[in-house]
Design a protein around this motif. Structure first.
Motif, mmCIF file in Angstrom:
data_model
loop_
_atom_site.group_PDB
_atom_site.id
_atom_site.type_symbol
_atom_site.label_atom_id
_atom_site.label_comp_id
_atom_site.label_asym_id
_atom_site.label_seq_id
_atom_site.Cartn_x
_atom_site.Cartn_y
_atom_site.Cartn_z
ATOM 1 N N LEU A 1 65.691 27.132 -45.427
ATOM 2 C CA LEU A 1 64.558 27.625 -44.638
ATOM 3 C C LEU A 1 63.950 26.499 -43.806
ATOM 4 C CD1 LEU A 1 62.634 29.948 -43.961
ATOM 5 C CD2 LEU A 1 61.302 29.334 -45.990
ATOM 6 N N ILE A 2 63.789 25.322 -44.404
ATOM 7 C CA ILE A 2 63.242 24.179 -43.673
ATOM 8 C C ILE A 2 64.176 23.786 -42.536
ATOM 9 C CG2 ILE A 2 62.549 21.771 -43.840
ATOM 10 C CD1 ILE A 2 60.643 23.723 -45.204
ATOM 11 N N LEU A 3 65.476 23.800 -42.824
ATOM 12 C CA LEU A 3 66.465 23.479 -41.783
ATOM 13 C C LEU A 3 66.374 24.469 -40.627
ATOM 14 C CD1 LEU A 3 69.029 22.042 -40.687
ATOM 15 C CD2 LEU A 3 70.373 23.650 -42.071
ATOM 16 N N THR A 4 66.229 25.756 -40.950
ATOM 17 C CA THR A 4 66.173 26.792 -39.918
ATOM 18 C C THR A 4 64.932 26.642 -39.053
ATOM 19 O OG1 THR A 4 67.362 28.317 -41.382
ATOM 20 C CG2 THR A 4 66.202 29.275 -39.507
ATOM 21 N N ILE A 5 63.776 26.415 -39.681
ATOM 22 C CA ILE A 5 62.528 26.252 -38.925
ATOM 23 C C ILE A 5 62.617 25.036 -38.015
ATOM 24 C CG2 ILE A 5 60.058 25.767 -39.123
ATOM 25 C CD1 ILE A 5 60.057 27.376 -41.714
ATOM 26 N N ARG A 6 63.152 23.952 -38.531
ATOM 27 C CA ARG A 6 63.274 22.736 -37.729
ATOM 28 C C ARG A 6 64.239 22.935 -36.571
ATOM 29 N NH1 ARG A 6 65.295 17.619 -40.956
ATOM 30 N NH2 ARG A 6 67.214 18.851 -40.895
ATOM 31 N N THR A 7 65.326 23.671 -36.825
ATOM 32 C CA THR A 7 66.315 23.916 -35.773
ATOM 33 C C THR A 7 65.757 24.819 -34.686
ATOM 34 O OG1 THR A 7 68.072 23.729 -37.446
ATOM 35 C CG2 THR A 7 68.679 24.682 -35.316
ATOM 36 N N VAL A 8 65.023 25.857 -35.087
ATOM 37 C CA VAL A 8 64.411 26.759 -34.107
ATOM 38 C C VAL A 8 63.440 25.999 -33.210
ATOM 39 C CG1 VAL A 8 62.822 28.710 -33.855
ATOM 40 C CG2 VAL A 8 64.707 28.843 -35.485
ATOM 41 N N LEU B 1 59.377 14.799 -36.102
ATOM 42 C CA LEU B 1 60.238 15.769 -36.771
ATOM 43 C C LEU B 1 60.186 15.594 -38.287
ATOM 44 C CD1 LEU B 1 62.235 18.049 -36.207
ATOM 45 C CD2 LEU B 1 64.067 16.352 -36.160
ATOM 46 N N LYS B 2 60.156 14.348 -38.732
ATOM 47 C CA LYS B 2 60.084 14.077 -40.169
ATOM 48 C C LYS B 2 58.752 14.557 -40.744
ATOM 49 C CE LYS B 2 60.613 10.337 -43.535
ATOM 50 N NZ LYS B 2 60.853 8.869 -43.716
ATOM 51 N N PHE C 1 56.852 16.929 -39.473
ATOM 52 C CA PHE C 1 56.875 18.389 -39.397
ATOM 53 C C PHE C 1 57.639 18.974 -40.578
ATOM 54 C CE2 PHE C 1 59.136 22.232 -37.888
ATOM 55 C CZ PHE C 1 58.035 23.048 -37.654
ATOM 56 N N THR C 2 58.784 18.363 -40.914
ATOM 57 C CA THR C 2 59.594 18.834 -42.038
ATOM 58 C C THR C 2 58.835 18.685 -43.356
ATOM 59 O OG1 THR C 2 61.603 18.159 -40.874
ATOM 60 C CG2 THR C 2 61.792 18.543 -43.235
ATOM 61 N N PHE C 3 58.153 17.559 -43.532
ATOM 62 C CA PHE C 3 57.392 17.312 -44.761
ATOM 63 C C PHE C 3 56.267 18.334 -44.917
ATOM 64 C CE2 PHE C 3 53.614 15.386 -46.707
ATOM 65 C CZ PHE C 3 54.106 15.107 -47.973
ATOM 66 N N ARG C 4 55.555 18.625 -43.818
ATOM 67 C CA ARG C 4 54.448 19.580 -43.872
ATOM 68 C C ARG C 4 54.940 20.988 -44.202
ATOM 69 N NH1 ARG C 4 49.509 18.034 -41.636
ATOM 70 N NH2 ARG C 4 49.474 15.907 -40.817
ATOM 71 N N CYS C 5 56.048 21.403 -43.592
ATOM 72 C CA CYS C 5 56.608 22.724 -43.873
ATOM 73 C C CYS C 5 57.006 22.849 -45.340
ATOM 74 C CB CYS C 5 57.824 22.982 -42.979
ATOM 75 S SG CYS C 5 57.419 23.267 -41.245
ATOM 76 N N LYS C 6 57.671 21.831 -45.859
ATOM 77 C CA LYS C 6 58.115 21.866 -47.252
ATOM 78 C C LYS C 6 56.932 21.904 -48.201
ATOM 79 C CE LYS C 6 61.415 19.659 -50.377
ATOM 80 N NZ LYS C 6 62.412 18.570 -50.539
ATOM 81 N N SER C 7 55.879 21.131 -47.886
ATOM 82 C CA SER C 7 54.691 21.100 -48.736
ATOM 83 C C SER C 7 54.014 22.468 -48.784
ATOM 84 C CB SER C 7 53.714 20.050 -48.209
ATOM 85 O OG SER C 7 52.512 20.080 -48.938
ATOM 86 N N VAL C 8 53.931 23.144 -47.628
ATOM 87 C CA VAL C 8 53.294 24.460 -47.572
ATOM 88 C C VAL C 8 54.072 25.472 -48.396
ATOM 89 C CG1 VAL C 8 52.807 26.410 -46.049
ATOM 90 C CG2 VAL C 8 52.125 24.103 -45.376
ATOM 91 N N MET D 1 53.996 7.564 -31.782
ATOM 92 C CA MET D 1 54.923 8.210 -32.711
ATOM 93 C C MET D 1 56.107 8.788 -31.932
ATOM 94 S SD MET D 1 54.187 11.313 -35.445
ATOM 95 C CE MET D 1 53.033 10.348 -36.433
ATOM 96 N N ASN D 2 57.351 8.407 -32.342
ATOM 97 C CA ASN D 2 58.529 8.897 -31.629
ATOM 98 C C ASN D 2 58.921 10.288 -32.129
ATOM 99 O OD1 ASN D 2 59.922 8.537 -34.072
ATOM 100 N ND2 ASN D 2 60.520 6.441 -33.500
ATOM 101 N N VAL D 3 59.959 10.852 -31.494
ATOM 102 C CA VAL D 3 60.373 12.214 -31.806
ATOM 103 C C VAL D 3 60.862 12.338 -33.242
ATOM 104 C CG1 VAL D 3 61.990 14.050 -31.193
ATOM 105 C CG2 VAL D 3 60.927 12.682 -29.403
ATOM 106 N N LEU D 4 61.612 11.356 -33.730
ATOM 107 C CA LEU D 4 62.141 11.410 -35.100
ATOM 108 C C LEU D 4 61.015 11.394 -36.131
ATOM 109 C CD1 LEU D 4 65.255 9.038 -34.862
ATOM 110 C CD2 LEU D 4 65.216 11.538 -34.996
ATOM 111 N N ALA D 5 59.981 10.591 -35.854
ATOM 112 C CA ALA D 5 58.842 10.534 -36.775
ATOM 113 C C ALA D 5 58.085 11.864 -36.783
ATOM 114 C CB ALA D 5 57.918 9.388 -36.378
#
Length: 283
Positions: A33-40, A7-8, A10-17, A1-5
């Motif tokens: 909020l999702i953008l901020t968590i991903r950026t951090v 990250l994608k 991770f973003t899906f899991r955060c949004k689902s929670v 699994m590459n970095v983009l996958a």
């Protein structure tokens, strides 16, 4: 699994929670909020509004203004804990004051607090960390962290001690925490009559470690064959000697954890001799 996958995912899991928590958020705020968590997660080193703007594609003013949006993070984090642990009967809420080193004199709450690492009082800040722990999964989910005022401010402005402050803090979060579990865990500092009596009154079952110099006594067992005497009946027996337990009082059992490790435990009801703030020595 590459970095983009990654990250994608991770973003899906955060949004689902966040979408499954009881705290409702607007779509605009949730996306931010999702953008901020991903950026951090992507920013190397220090995180501030300038670096969030550089890596996140929004202005520093946008990040700053959204950080002011009121959110009941306790409810959000409790929802995360329930999602992480599932229906479990081995959950507990743990509280623990944590010292943070801080120099200067203008920061709110700066004062002298106990540092467990240094084993002495140091100048800095303190937060009360609140977490949900699972015994079977050996995992903790942070529920919140509340900054403690320094004791001089508490005494002068609110006529409270630090222990009074901790009691008030638990009381303010009691309804939310009890929705998760009624077991409250803390270290030896909180094994005091004032604190234990208050949290039990809120509906918690308290689990804590006694101080090393705790004075424990066996409860007196009535002897029906003894002659009746005038005066008050004896309530307590001898002091508990931990190197030589009275096994006629203690019950032994074997505890086995999820990894198969076995530990012999002893349990009994005994009396802890403590100093009551109003009545001198009491239990």
């Amino acid at each position: 699994m590459n970095v983009l996958a990654i990250l994608k995912d991770f973003t899906f899991r955060c949004k689902s929670v966040f979408e499954n928590t009881t705290t409702k958020m607007s779509k605009r705020f949730l996306n931010w909020l999702i953008l901020t968590i991903r950026t951090v997660a992507l920013i190397p080193g220090k995180v501030n509004f300038t670096r969030l703007s550089r890596y996140g594609g929004r202005t520093a003013k946008t990040f700053a203004s959204n950080f002011k949006t009121p959110v009941d993070w306790m409810k959000v984090n409790i929802g995360m804990a329930q999602d992480c642990f599932g229906p479990s009967d081995d959950m507990a809420v743990a509280i623990d004051p944590s010292f943070i080193s801080k120099s200067g004199s203008l920061t709110y709450g700066i004062g002298r607090f106990w540092s467990g690492v240094a084993q002495r009082v140091k100048r800095g800040l303190e937060i009360m960390a609140i977490g949900a722990i699972s015994l079977s999964k050996h995992t903790c989910v942070m529920l919140g962290a509340v900054q403690s005022p320094d004791f001089r401010t508490l005494e002068s402005e609110k006529q409270m001690s630090m222990l009074d402050w901790y009691v008030a803090l638990v009381r303010s979060k009691a309804a939310e925490l009890l929705s998760l579990t009624d077991i409250l865990v803390a270290d030896a500092f909180f094994s005091k009559y004032e604190f234990v009596n208050e949290v039990i009154g809120m509906g918690f079952r308290f689990v804590g470690r006694l101080r090393a110099n705790s004075y424990l006594r066996y409860l007196a067992i009535p002897d029906s064959s003894a002659p009746r005497r005038r005066g008050r009946k004896k309530k307590y027996g001898e002091k508990v000697d931990f190197s030589n337990l009275d096994m006629s009082v203690f019950t032994s059992f074997i505890y086995e954890d999820s990894k198969g490790n076995k530990t012999r435990c002893h349990t009994a009801v005994v009396h802890s001799k403590t100093r009551h703030p109003y009545r001198g020595l009491s239990g």
